[in-house]
Scaffold this motif. Structure first.
Motif, PDB file in Angstrom:
ATOM      1  N   VAL A 349      53.246   8.858  40.124  1.00 29.41           N
ATOM      2  CA  VAL A 349      51.988   8.951  40.855  1.00 29.41           C
ATOM      3  C   VAL A 349      51.249  10.214  40.407  1.00 29.41           C
ATOM      4  CG1 VAL A 349      51.046   9.313  43.174  1.00 29.41           C
ATOM      5  CG2 VAL A 349      52.990   7.795  42.856  1.00 29.41           C
ATOM      6  N   THR A 351      49.157  13.623  40.840  1.00 25.90           N
ATOM      7  CA  THR A 351      49.278  14.582  41.939  1.00 25.90           C
ATOM      8  C   THR A 351      48.277  15.727  41.827  1.00 25.90           C
ATOM      9  OG1 THR A 351      50.989  15.654  40.609  1.00 25.90           O
ATOM     10  CG2 THR A 351      51.733  14.412  42.531  1.00 25.90           C
ATOM     11  N   LYS A 394      39.512  13.158  46.548  1.00 19.75           N
ATOM     12  CA  LYS A 394      40.349  11.996  46.898  1.00 19.75           C
ATOM     13  C   LYS A 394      39.527  10.921  47.588  1.00 19.75           C
ATOM     14  CE  LYS A 394      44.939  14.040  47.460  1.00 19.75           C
ATOM     15  NZ  LYS A 394      45.903  14.539  48.460  1.00 19.75           N
ATOM     16  N   LEU A 425      45.679   7.062  42.620  1.00 21.10           N
ATOM     17  CA  LEU A 425      46.096   7.782  43.817  1.00 21.10           C
ATOM     18  C   LEU A 425      45.638   7.057  45.087  1.00 21.10           C
ATOM     19  CD1 LEU A 425      47.584  10.407  44.211  1.00 21.10           C
ATOM     20  CD2 LEU A 425      45.404  11.590  44.365  1.00 21.10           C
TER      21      LEU A 425
END
Ligand code: TRP
Length: 433
Positions: A349, A351, A394, A425
């Protein structure tokens, strides 16, 4: 590094001058650029969404293939093929269907427009809408990602489809590892949009087109029918408000255009202007028309050309499809016996890492699933500010175009890479929720 550019042409009509100046001519010019691998294909599966007439589908496929070849596409330099000759395309369509969000497809413009028409007529919202129309963005995504295309030149109406292709590919990669390249739409602002006979954009749906390979007599007749104002011979004409002049511009040098502009200002009659336009278009089109007619008269030759193109395309498609089949678990059962130790595949994933430097300031980095740096922040006075920036990235509240105020891309990394990381993400957090 070479860039792969890919374009599909739906086989649902006869090419007109607008298609030529707006798509075919620039695409052929682009195929000659160094460090570019070009993929042009006849999107015949797509045509079935719009047309239920087999003779028309076949005829349009022939005409469009002949047009591209006559316009100078060199099939030895590019990948030129027919979609339905590549069985990996529908195969990949299914794999992508299984990661595609139905909600995202509900929001596709083409589908929504059809629903809106039904709603306006107070019919059931899906009346007469096929699953083909609904699933069209997934088929298109398969067309694109099967060949690892980096760039897809499209009109504005198609941008959403490229974004969906990115989304499906990112979801696939998130579930199964980095297998698919995320494509980017390229909008050619400089490319001509030609007016049609009535002055609106030349388009089959307005029935105002001039077929690219109309015979000379028909070409002349169609040009004679272009709408003009009623100024008489000798009266000054306004080139900037003349469709005829726009068409002329698409087919001649700047120098010739300047001369024509002056002649219009000096009172050239519309009749003479139409004759000049006919000659200008005909000079460019006549040699291609001859080629086109020879090709159309010899469909077997085009068929052979397409078969050779399909083989070249499958040489790329087949290995990727094998890789993808394995990735999702469509595997040879013999493999199980040969595996002595069980490999637990850990999902990697991307990060964000937040930290404090010796200068006392606060920073963050964004790393992809392999730990490569995608984004390096500048200094923040407080951890809270750094954290806010991360949260906004994000959520998408902070657009990547605005990120340069807070962070820098490392060499060789672009906003597309960061966007892909963010998409992966988001897919993880959606899964958790
Ligand atoms: N949908 C595109 C159009 O209507 C044609 C198309 C099909 C396409 N597959 C594609 C375009 C893949 C670019 C890439 O114009």
């Amino acid at each position: 590094m070479t860039t792969r550019v890919l374009t599909g042409i739906t086989t649902s009509g006869t090419p007109h001058l607008g298609n030529y100046a707006g798509a075919i001519r620039p695409a052929i010019a682009a195929s000659l650029k160094p460090d570019t691998e070009s993929f042009y294909f006849l999107a015949d599966y797509h045509s079935l969404i719009k047309i239920a007439d087999p003779v028309r589908v076949q005829r349009s496929t022939l005409e469009i293939a002949a047009t591209w070849l006559a316009a100078g596409l060199n099939p030895d330099k590019v990948w030129f093929y027919r979609q339905s000759d590549i069985p990996q395309i529908p195969e990949l369509t299914w794999l992508l269907t299984c990661v595609a969000g139905k909600g995202l497809l509900n929001r596709a413009h083409a589908y929504k427009a059809a629903v809106d028409i039904n709603t306006a007529k107070q019919e059931d919202e899906d009346a007469g809408i096929t699953a083909g129309l609904f699933m069209y963005p997934v088929l298109m995504a398969a067309d694109i990602v099967l060949f690892g295309a980096n760039k897809v030149p499209v009109g504005r109406d198609q941008i959403q489809h490229i974004e969906m292709a990115r989304d499906f590919a990112a979801r696939f990669n998130h579930s199964y590892g980095e297998h698919l390249v995320l494509p980017e739409a390229v909008i050619e602002e400089s490319v001509a949009t030609l007016p049609g006979l009535d002055g609106r954009k030349m388009s089959k749906s307005y029935d105002n087109t001039i077929p690219l390979f109309a015979g000379q007599a028909e070409l002349k007749k169609l040009i004679a029918g272009i709408v003009t104002d009623s100024r008489l011979p000798g009266e000054a004409k306004d080139p900037d408000n003349s469709h005829l002049f726009s068409l002329y511009q698409a087919f001649s040098s700047a120098e010739k255009c300047a001369g024509f502009r002056q002649a219009l200002l000096d009172g050239l009659s519309w009749g003479e202007a139409k004759q000049a336009l006919f000659e200008t278009i005909n000079i460019e089109v006549a040699p291609m028309r001859e080629q086109y007619e020879a090709l159309i008269a010899n469909p077997e030759k085009i068929e052979r050309q397409l078969q050779a193109g399909a083989e070249k395309a499958r040489a790329i498609a087949a290995p990727l499809m094998r890789e993808l089949r394995y990735a999702v678990g469509l595997r040879n059962l013999g493999d199980i016996a040969s595996k002595t130790k069980k490999v637990i595949e850990k999902k990697a994933v991307p990060t964000f890492k937040q930290y404090r430097e010796s200068d006392g300031k606060f920073y963050f980095k964004f790393l992809n699933a392999h730990g490569d740096l995608l984004l390096q922040s500048l200094a923040f006075a407080t951890p809270k500010e750094a954290g806010k920036c991360i949260a906004d990235l994000k959520s998408g509240d902070l657009a990547l175009s605005g990120v340069q105020a807070f962070a820098v891309f490392p060499d060789g990394i672009g906003s597309a890479d960061v966007e892909a990381g963010l998409a992966a993400l988001r897919a993880v957090s959606e899964e958790k929720n």
